[in-house]
Structures are given as structure tokens and as C-alpha cells.
Scaffold this motif. Structure first.
Motif, PDB file in Angstrom:
ATOM      1  N   GLN A 187      46.566  49.653  17.091  1.00  0.00           N
ATOM      2  CA  GLN A 187      45.520  49.963  16.017  1.00  0.00           C
ATOM      3  C   GLN A 187      45.148  51.486  16.132  1.00  0.00           C
ATOM      4  N   VAL A 236      45.022  45.337  19.595  1.00  0.00           N
ATOM      5  CA  VAL A 236      44.820  43.684  20.046  1.00  0.00           C
ATOM      6  C   VAL A 236      45.891  43.215  20.700  1.00  0.00           C
ATOM      7  N   HIS A 275      37.916  38.336  23.012  1.00  0.00           N
ATOM      8  CA  HIS A 275      37.685  39.560  22.758  1.00  0.00           C
ATOM      9  C   HIS A 275      37.397  40.298  23.926  1.00  0.00           C
ATOM     10  N   ASN A 277      40.962  40.080  20.961  1.00  0.00           N
ATOM     11  CA  ASN A 277      40.702  41.101  19.848  1.00  0.00           C
ATOM     12  C   ASN A 277      39.948  42.299  20.438  1.00  0.00           C
ATOM     13  N   SER A 278      39.877  43.356  19.704  1.00  0.00           N
ATOM     14  CA  SER A 278      39.282  44.475  19.915  1.00  0.00           C
ATOM     15  C   SER A 278      37.987  45.272  19.250  1.00  0.00           C
ATOM     16  N   GLU A 322      35.805  42.365  17.568  1.00  0.00           N
ATOM     17  CA  GLU A 322      34.797  41.076  17.224  1.00  0.00           C
ATOM     18  C   GLU A 322      33.168  41.647  17.199  1.00  0.00           C
ATOM     19  N   SER A 336      35.292  42.041  13.245  1.00  0.00           N
ATOM     20  CA  SER A 336      36.805  41.760  13.407  1.00  0.00           C
ATOM     21  C   SER A 336      37.686  42.168  12.095  1.00  0.00           C
ATOM     22  N   SER A 340      41.486  42.603  13.293  1.00  0.00           N
ATOM     23  CA  SER A 340      42.062  41.184  13.923  1.00  0.00           C
ATOM     24  C   SER A 340      42.031  40.091  13.211  1.00  0.00           C
ATOM     25  N   THR A 377      44.637  37.010  13.811  1.00  0.00           N
ATOM     26  CA  THR A 377      44.021  35.809  14.260  1.00  0.00           C
ATOM     27  C   THR A 377      44.422  34.472  13.537  1.00  0.00           C
TER      28      THR A 377
END
Length: 411
Positions: A93, A99, A119, A177-178, A180, A184, A187, A191
Motif C-alpha cells: 500500500q 496488508v 489488524h 490489516n493495516s 482497521e 479499512s 483492506s 478481506t
């Protein structure tokens, strides 16, 4: 009444005997019998590593808005996963941390894949550790992000390790995830794509007290922006058209959208407008939080906001935003997972309750796709997003063992 093993830790785990075997679907319809006591035994033996890794991860600050920090946390977890024989895929990203898709493949098992969903980002800005450092006191472990949700991450790894040691492994994907904590935005698509490949999703968010979560509200964010006409409030009052006054009317209307009987709440939470008290306000902005219990209410909420109109025709209204997360409704697939978890918890000697919450998680996305999703499977504690954030140390082992049991037992 809830029964826990708080304060007893290993002693209780060793003392409690399993009353019966738990049947787990195996290859070709065979039934593999596992004893939860065996899983507990393995997890108890790894408690020191769990705690050491938890501290190491907490001490890597990873606020949502700091890509470098989140990526450092991701790099640390990736090293651990590689050491476990897992496969690391990094979804790169630009605006947020990468992610992480971490896969544990079982050549022997043809059972459906389980998604462990978590996350790495936290709400805490860089520098928080200086005043809110890792600390153990009275059976509690404190630190930024320790509960929400770095404990859940290390619990997931230990659960996978325990199952491998007992030859109960199955295909598992751990998705970290980076962003959340900020909704989000990048991501979500990842997901949803991975979840559709899975038989079940276990969300590593903190427990609700001692309970697993079987329902969450959907979340929406709307912004109302009113543009008025500025004027001197003493000299040219009648030439002005106040954006603040118009917004006050709109806020009253928006607050009226709340319907508690349906679990629908609307909160005008932030208002910014005007420049000085002697100037009729030319602009006003209001940020509104919306929570819904039923997916069917999303369209209704959207219609209500889009139908808003100004009373003062000299003012102009702009409505933006919308629903961000669909609700996680209590559906049969989730109920079946919870009943299985409750049975395993009973074999471990404690009562597991279920709960619903007004907060959202990435589990909202997977549940809305129809994938059976069980949430709140991370640590027990309190104070998420607050200065007293902590996990209860005595629950880490039992909850990790229960997570492992659920991975093995899920159909």
C-alpha cells in the motif's frame, strides 16, 4: 452467571479434567477425536513465548496513519510466521501500511480453510510508549494496543503452533490489516476476497467482557455542510443568512432519525461553524455517526439523509458520506460456531457467553457476505483506546487454547 479461571492460570488448567472427547470432522468423513486438555497442555507450555512476543509487538508502535510503524510491526510478525513455515504475502500500500496475508498450508488436510482476521494498526500516536509503557501489575498487562489487538495476533500464532504440534493442522489464513481503526479503506476488498474462500472467519478482536461476539452494528459516517451568507451581526444583520442557525435546524431533524426500537442510532457528534461572534456564519459542518442493527435499515438511512433540505433558501446544503460497515447480524452460521465454542469452553471448565455490540470490526464485512463469522475471539481485558488499556494475563492461555480448538473443530 459467568464462570472464569481468572487468577488461577496454569494450576486450574492442569487440575480440570476433560469429561469427554470433542469430535472433529476429518478427511474422507473420518472422525478425529481430540482432547481439549492436550491443546491446553501445549499452549501452557508456550506461555512464556506468547508473553515475550506480545511485549515485543506492543513495543513496535503502529498508529494507523504511520505506514512505517505499521510496516515495522508487520515485518516482525512476518519473521515469526516464516519461522513457523508459513507463507507471507504482502499486499503493498502507499497511504497505509502493507496488508499481510499469512498462509499456513496443510498438505494432509483437505478441509475448508479458516480465516483468522485481525489488524496491526492502533489508535495510539508515535511516542505513546514513553508515557504508557509495557507494564505488568496485579495480573494485568498494560500498553498501547495490547488489547486492541496485538494480543489477538500473538494468540493466533500460538494457536496455529499448538495445532501443528498435535497434528491437528488445517489450512489457515491469518489476515492482518493495516488501517482497521480508520475504517479499512484499502483492506476491505482484500478481506472480502479471501473470506469467500473460507469455511469460517474468526475475528481476533477483544472479547466483550468474557463473551464472544455474535452480532455487531453497522456503521455509517455522514457529513452535513451548510453554506450561508456572511454579514456583520451589528451593522448588516438582515443581510446575513446563518449557516450555524440552519445547521441547528438540521441537527434537530437528524437526531430525530434515531429509532431505539430498531437499534438505529444517529449521533451528530462534531460541529464546526462560524468565525467570530459578531459575524453571521458563512459555513457550518456537522459530522454524524450512524449505527444500524439490520442491513435493511441502510437504505432507509440513506434516503433520510438525502432528503434533508434547508429552511432558509439562501443557504445551501451538501450531504456526503454513507454507510461504511454493514451490520454483522446474528445468523445461523455464526450461531452454530458459537454453540461449538460454548461446548469446547464447557469442556475446559468455564461458561462462554455471547454478546452483541454497537462497535464494528472487519468481521462486519465477512458476515455480510454470508460467511459464518465469530468475533471477539482475542484477549480478555478492558480500556481499548483508553489510557488504562490492558489484558488480563490469566485468560491468555485459556482463550488461546479455545481459539485453537475452534480452528480444529470448525466444519
Amino acid at each position: 452467571m459467568e464462570v472464569s479461571v481468572c487468577g488461577q492460570g496454569r494450576k486450574i488448567l492442569k487440575q480440570r479434567a476433560l469429561r469427554k472427547d470433542v469430535k472433529v470432522a476429518g478427511e474422507g468423513g473420518r472422525l478425529v477425536c481430540m482432547k481439549m486438555t492436550e491443546i491446553q497442555r501445549v499452549v501452557v507450555g508456550s506461555e512464556a513465548r506468547l508473553l515475550a512476543r506480545l511485549r515485543e509487538l506492543v513495543e513496535v508502535e503502529s498508529p494507523s496513519e504511520d505506514k512505517a510503524g505499521v510496516d515495522r510491526a508487520g515485518a516482525l510478525v512476518s519473521v515469526w510466521v516464516a519461522g513457523m513455515g508459513g507463507k507471507v504475502k504482502r499486499h503493498r500500500q502507499k497511504g497505509f501500511g502493507d496488508v499481510l496475508e499469512l498462509r499456513f498450508v496443510s498438505a494432509k488436510s483437505k478441509r475448508g480453510k479458516v480465516l483468522l482476521l485481525g489488524h496491526l494498526d492502533t489508535v495510539w500516536p508515535l511516542g505513546t510508549l514513553a508515557k504508557m509503557s509495557w507494564c505488568e501489575s496485579d495480573g494485568k498487562i498494560y500498553g498501547p494496543g495490547v488489547l486492541d489487538m496485538k494480543a489477538g495476533v500473538v494468540m493466533a500464532l500460538e494457536a496455529v503452533i499448538a495445532l501443528k504440534a498435535l497434528r491437528l493442522e488445517r489450512p489457515v489464513t491469518l489476515l492482518l490489516n493495516s488501517e482497521e481503526e480508520v475504517g479499512s479503506p484499502v483492506s476491505r476488498a482484500i478481506t472480502e476476497k479471501i473470506a469467500q474462500e473460507c469455511a469460517a472467519v474468526f475475528v481476533l478482536e477483544p472479547a466483550q467482557g468474557l463473551a464472544y461476539k455474535t452480532a455487531r452494528k453497522g456503521i455509517g459516517q455522514y457529513e452535513l455542510r451548510v453554506e450561508g451568507v456572511a454579514a456583520h451581526s451589528g451593522v448588516d444583520f438582515e443581510k446575513g443568512h446563518s449557516a450555524v442557525v440552519e445547521m441547528a435546524r438540521l441537527i434537530h431533524a437528524v437526531a430525530g432519525f434515531t429509532d431505539l426500537s430498531k437499534g438505529l442510532t444517529v449521533n451528530p457528534g462534531v460541529i464546526v461553524g462560524g468565525t467570530r461572534s459578531n459575524v453571521i456564519a458563512a459555513e457550518c459542518i456537522c459530522e454524524v455517526d450512524v449505527r444500524i442493527a439490520k442491513a435493511s435499515d441502510a437504505a432507509k438511512v440513506e434516503r433520510l439523509f438525502r432528503r434533508l433540505k434547508v429552511t432558509d433558501k439562501a443557504c445551501r446544503l451538501t450531504v456526503s458520506g454513507g454507510m461504511n460497515r454493514p451490520p454483522m447480524e446474528r445468523k445461523p452460521g455464526t450461531v452454530a460456531l458459537f454453540r461449538k465454542a460454548r461446548g469446547l469452553a464447557d469442556e475446559m471448565g468455564f461458561v462462554l457467553e455471547e454478546a452483541a455490540t454497537g462497535g464494528g470490526s472487519d468481521g462486519n464485512f465477512t458476515a455480510a457476505l454470508g460467511v459464518p463469522t465469530l468475533d471477539g475471539m482475542g484477549a480478555v481485558g478492558a480500556g481499548a483506546h483508553a489510557a488504562h488499556e490492558h489484558v488480563v494475563k490469566a485468560h491468555l492461555v485459556e482463550r488461546t487454547a479455545l481459539l485453537a480448538g475452534m480452528i480444529a473443530a470448525a466444519e
